[in-house]
Design an enzyme around this catalytic site. Sequence first.
Site, mmCIF file in Angstrom:
data_model
loop_
_atom_site.group_PDB
_atom_site.id
_atom_site.type_symbol
_atom_site.label_atom_id
_atom_site.label_comp_id
_atom_site.label_asym_id
_atom_site.label_seq_id
_atom_site.Cartn_x
_atom_site.Cartn_y
_atom_site.Cartn_z
ATOM 1 N N HIS A 117 5.759 -1.901 -4.827
ATOM 2 C CA HIS A 117 5.926 -2.015 -6.309
ATOM 3 C C HIS A 117 6.057 -3.624 -6.821
ATOM 4 O O HIS A 117 5.426 -4.005 -7.650
ATOM 5 C CB HIS A 117 6.985 -1.320 -6.873
ATOM 6 C CG HIS A 117 6.780 -0.012 -6.648
ATOM 7 N ND1 HIS A 117 7.834 0.942 -6.230
ATOM 8 C CD2 HIS A 117 5.891 0.931 -6.896
ATOM 9 C CE1 HIS A 117 7.465 2.139 -5.977
ATOM 10 N NE2 HIS A 117 6.119 2.340 -6.592
ATOM 11 N N ARG A 123 -3.820 1.097 -3.078
ATOM 12 C CA ARG A 123 -3.804 0.967 -1.755
ATOM 13 C C ARG A 123 -4.984 1.399 -1.096
ATOM 14 O O ARG A 123 -5.369 0.550 -0.022
ATOM 15 C CB ARG A 123 -2.264 1.674 -1.008
ATOM 16 C CG ARG A 123 -1.105 1.179 -1.496
ATOM 17 C CD ARG A 123 -0.004 2.144 -1.615
ATOM 18 N NE ARG A 123 -0.298 3.363 -2.079
ATOM 19 C CZ ARG A 123 0.489 4.281 -2.248
ATOM 20 N NH1 ARG A 123 1.791 4.216 -1.918
ATOM 21 N NH2 ARG A 123 0.225 5.433 -3.182
ATOM 22 N N LYS A 175 8.792 16.960 -11.249
ATOM 23 C CA LYS A 175 8.987 16.559 -9.972
ATOM 24 C C LYS A 175 10.557 16.612 -9.651
ATOM 25 O O LYS A 175 11.555 16.538 -10.702
ATOM 26 C CB LYS A 175 8.840 14.981 -10.145
ATOM 27 C CG LYS A 175 7.292 14.467 -9.768
ATOM 28 C CD LYS A 175 7.156 13.200 -9.434
ATOM 29 C CE LYS A 175 5.796 12.627 -9.072
ATOM 30 N NZ LYS A 175 5.815 11.452 -8.607
#
Length: 161
Positions: free
Chosen positions: A17, A91, A41
Amino acid sequence: MRRAVCPGSFDPLHNGHLEIIARASNLFDEIIVAVSTNPAKTYRFSIDERLQMARETLSALRGITIEAMGEGLLADFCRRHGADAIVKGVRTSADLAFEVPMATMNRHLTGVETVFLAADPGYAHLSSSLLKEVGSLGGDISGFVPRSVYRRMTAPPPGRA
Ligand code: PNS
């Protein structure tokens, strides 16, 4: 003045990050790191802890502010804060496949653009969930998270100090 939002759960913030936030701050005058809360979550760290870790790590840097995003839409947060863009790190191609529909939806909602930065290969294996797993099983994650996060990840559970 160009302003961008770097959103995420940051549960916890890790060096991948930080790499993206640092590169985003070279592209924009102001970066708002927006720490989200998704009611669906379960988080390891509370919103206050996630904000505090981000502040301890980033607030000395010029042009970066840290804010709670709340439970609403990212596109609305961007509009309220006058942000021109959202910055996301990618990524893998799986990341991109997941992110592109959200980028398109956010642009349709408020016109905010999303800028994707390819993660540096040295960080592309990092995710908060992998680091939580490795850390909880005793693996050394000290090279992958900022100091303030490492301290909390390795603190003994309450009552066992
Ligand atoms: O670190 P995360 O959990 O992958 O971050 C996800 C985040 C905060 C970027 C995403 O969940 C999000 O945008 N949440 C806000 C709710 C929202 O706007 N949903 C619609 C997306 S098009």
